[in-house]
Design a protein around this motif. Sequence first.
Motif, PDB file in Angstrom:
ATOM      1  N   VAL A   1      -9.849  11.094 -13.632  1.00 39.29           N
ATOM      2  CA  VAL A   1      -9.596  10.155 -14.519  1.00 39.29           C
ATOM      3  C   VAL A   1     -10.767   9.467 -14.794  1.00 39.29           C
ATOM      4  N   SER A   2     -11.940   9.557 -15.553  1.00 42.77           N
ATOM      5  CA  SER A   2     -13.148   9.532 -15.990  1.00 42.77           C
ATOM      6  C   SER A   2     -12.528   7.953 -16.629  1.00 42.77           C
ATOM      7  N   ALA A   3     -14.450   7.508 -16.603  1.00 37.09           N
ATOM      8  CA  ALA A   3     -14.558   6.058 -16.708  1.00 37.09           C
ATOM      9  C   ALA A   3     -13.865   5.686 -18.246  1.00 37.09           C
ATOM     10  N   ALA A   4     -13.802   6.710 -19.239  1.00 34.29           N
ATOM     11  CA  ALA A   4     -13.745   5.782 -20.345  1.00 34.29           C
ATOM     12  C   ALA A   4     -11.808   6.020 -19.800  1.00 34.29           C
ATOM     13  N   GLN A   5     -11.811   6.632 -19.734  1.00 32.11           N
ATOM     14  CA  GLN A   5     -10.002   7.266 -19.530  1.00 32.11           C
ATOM     15  C   GLN A   5      -9.348   5.809 -18.735  1.00 32.11           C
ATOM     16  N   ARG A   6     -10.082   5.207 -17.998  1.00 33.51           N
ATOM     17  CA  ARG A   6      -9.755   3.893 -17.581  1.00 33.51           C
ATOM     18  C   ARG A   6      -9.724   2.889 -17.850  1.00 33.51           C
ATOM     19  N   GLU A   7     -10.714   2.721 -18.637  1.00 32.27           N
ATOM     20  CA  GLU A   7     -10.914   1.190 -19.754  1.00 32.27           C
ATOM     21  C   GLU A   7      -9.815   1.279 -20.875  1.00 32.27           C
ATOM     22  N   ARG A   8      -8.532   2.484 -21.226  1.00 27.24           N
ATOM     23  CA  ARG A   8      -7.973   2.882 -21.706  1.00 27.24           C
ATOM     24  C   ARG A   8      -6.854   2.273 -20.999  1.00 27.24           C
ATOM     25  N   MET A   9      -6.348   2.312 -19.371  1.00 22.48           N
ATOM     26  CA  MET A   9      -5.488   2.609 -18.774  1.00 22.48           C
ATOM     27  C   MET A   9      -5.054   1.482 -18.718  1.00 22.48           C
ATOM     28  N   TRP A  10      -3.717   1.394 -18.392  1.00 19.41           N
ATOM     29  CA  TRP A  10      -2.364  -0.071 -18.108  1.00 19.41           C
ATOM     30  C   TRP A  10      -2.274   0.647 -16.697  1.00 19.41           C
ATOM     31  N   LEU A  11      -2.139  -0.467 -16.354  1.00 20.97           N
ATOM     32  CA  LEU A  11      -1.143  -0.244 -15.239  1.00 20.97           C
ATOM     33  C   LEU A  11       0.013  -1.215 -15.032  1.00 20.97           C
ATOM     34  N   VAL A  12       0.936  -0.045 -14.322  1.00 20.19           N
ATOM     35  CA  VAL A  12       2.538  -1.104 -14.268  1.00 20.19           C
ATOM     36  C   VAL A  12       2.715  -1.119 -12.864  1.00 20.19           C
ATOM     37  N   GLY A  13       3.295  -2.619 -12.780  1.00 17.04           N
ATOM     38  CA  GLY A  13       3.492  -2.695 -10.918  1.00 17.04           C
ATOM     39  C   GLY A  13       4.735  -3.178 -10.520  1.00 17.04           C
ATOM     40  N   HIS A  14       5.201  -2.712 -10.492  1.00 22.70           N
ATOM     41  CA  HIS A  14       6.833  -3.887  -9.505  1.00 22.70           C
ATOM     42  C   HIS A  14       6.618  -4.109  -8.039  1.00 22.70           C
ATOM     43  N   SER A  15       7.083  -5.442  -8.128  1.00 19.72           N
ATOM     44  CA  SER A  15       7.194  -5.698  -6.767  1.00 19.72           C
ATOM     45  C   SER A  15       5.842  -6.118  -5.743  1.00 19.72           C
ATOM     46  N   ASP A  16       5.491  -5.038  -4.400  1.00 15.53           N
ATOM     47  CA  ASP A  16       4.563  -5.045  -4.129  1.00 15.53           C
ATOM     48  C   ASP A  16       3.443  -4.539  -4.544  1.00 15.53           C
ATOM     49  N   GLY A  17       3.912  -3.380  -5.889  1.00 18.51           N
ATOM     50  CA  GLY A  17       3.017  -3.019  -7.055  1.00 18.51           C
ATOM     51  C   GLY A  17       2.803  -3.494  -7.408  1.00 18.51           C
ATOM     52  N   GLY A  18       3.556  -4.643  -8.421  1.00 18.77           N
ATOM     53  CA  GLY A  18       2.780  -5.456  -9.033  1.00 18.77           C
ATOM     54  C   GLY A  18       1.633  -6.464  -8.606  1.00 18.77           C
ATOM     55  N   THR A  19       1.689  -6.537  -7.476  1.00 20.85           N
ATOM     56  CA  THR A  19       0.565  -7.229  -6.572  1.00 20.85           C
ATOM     57  C   THR A  19      -0.682  -6.345  -6.815  1.00 20.85           C
ATOM     58  N   ILE A  20      -0.315  -5.140  -6.336  1.00 26.05           N
ATOM     59  CA  ILE A  20      -1.619  -4.263  -6.437  1.00 26.05           C
ATOM     60  C   ILE A  20      -1.758  -3.887  -8.012  1.00 26.05           C
ATOM     61  N   ALA A  21      -1.615  -4.228  -8.827  1.00 22.61           N
ATOM     62  CA  ALA A  21      -2.603  -4.333  -9.810  1.00 22.61           C
ATOM     63  C   ALA A  21      -2.117  -5.470 -10.117  1.00 22.61           C
ATOM     64  N   LEU A  22      -2.299  -6.571  -9.582  1.00 25.91           N
ATOM     65  CA  LEU A  22      -3.208  -7.651  -9.755  1.00 25.91           C
ATOM     66  C   LEU A  22      -4.502  -7.923  -8.906  1.00 25.91           C
ATOM     67  N   HIS A  23      -4.274  -6.774  -8.050  1.00 26.50           N
ATOM     68  CA  HIS A  23      -5.623  -6.920  -7.378  1.00 26.50           C
ATOM     69  C   HIS A  23      -6.607  -5.918  -7.795  1.00 26.50           C
ATOM     70  N   TYR A  24      -5.511  -4.908  -8.672  1.00 28.48           N
ATOM     71  CA  TYR A  24      -6.765  -4.233  -9.204  1.00 28.48           C
ATOM     72  C   TYR A  24      -7.938  -4.744 -10.106  1.00 28.48           C
TER      73      TYR A  24
END
Length: 276
Positions: free
Chosen positions: A105-128
């Motif tokens: 997953v390239s840097a350009a793809q990451r700039e367009r990337m969305w994180l969708v996290g639930h519970s612990d995953g939501g916290t991981i999304a916030l950290h990232y």
Amino acid sequence: MNTSAFAILPATAARGALSIEYRWIGVERADAPLAVFLHEGLGSIAIWKDWPQALCERLGMRGLVYSRPGYGRSTPRPHEVKWPVDYLERQACDVLPALLDALDVSAAQRERMWLVGHSDGGTIALHYAARFPHALAGAVAIAPHVFVEDVSVAGIVATKAAYEQSTGLRERLARYHDDVDSAFYGWADIWLAPAFRTWNIVDQLGAIRAPLLAVQALDDHYGTMAQIETIGEAVPHARVVALAEGGHSPHRDAPQSLNDAIAQFVLEQRQQAVSA
């Protein structure tokens, strides 16, 4: 979803090599933005069921779902190893970037990337989002945790009792995890550890620059509205949405309301990006 594949993450100074179970969604939408789904504390690819695919189809996105180390078919947690207090931050800042690297997953793809996290995953999304403020297009945190509440601890105590008694919980979870005790006790032991009671990431949230949607159901038995209200105070540009119902898993128990909130937010962000 497609059949699971496995990515091998090389060993680092902080961890050994890992085999990570993952699946792509919507590979035919090759030029579409990528949504990465981050599961709950007892979750896995299979426990998501078809919700990530339904959301990707509605948003016109590709998707990536994976099981974190210790869950699903990924490398189990060795039973003698306890997750550290900062285990969610390590997942966000070490394991997730390493997985994206392994999957090209390239840097350009990451700039367009969305994180969708639930519970612990939501916290991981916030950290990232806080650590890599320019390496994503936006984040959705569903029932995230930013500090420990008594209601969360009480809920986990009750869940642990159910797991260790003849309620069928252990048998149901065993369908989704190669090593169900590794998955369960990795989560329960850290959340019930005395050292974790003071865990708090509120001070880190101010670094978030990407669009952020935080969602919580009013009838969530693992957390209160204080979680997303705190996020709203720390990240003034965030949108905070309270769902009338949906419990701790609104993607399962109130998917229409949750999907409407996510779709509206993502569409507005796209429109703003076009007009900017």
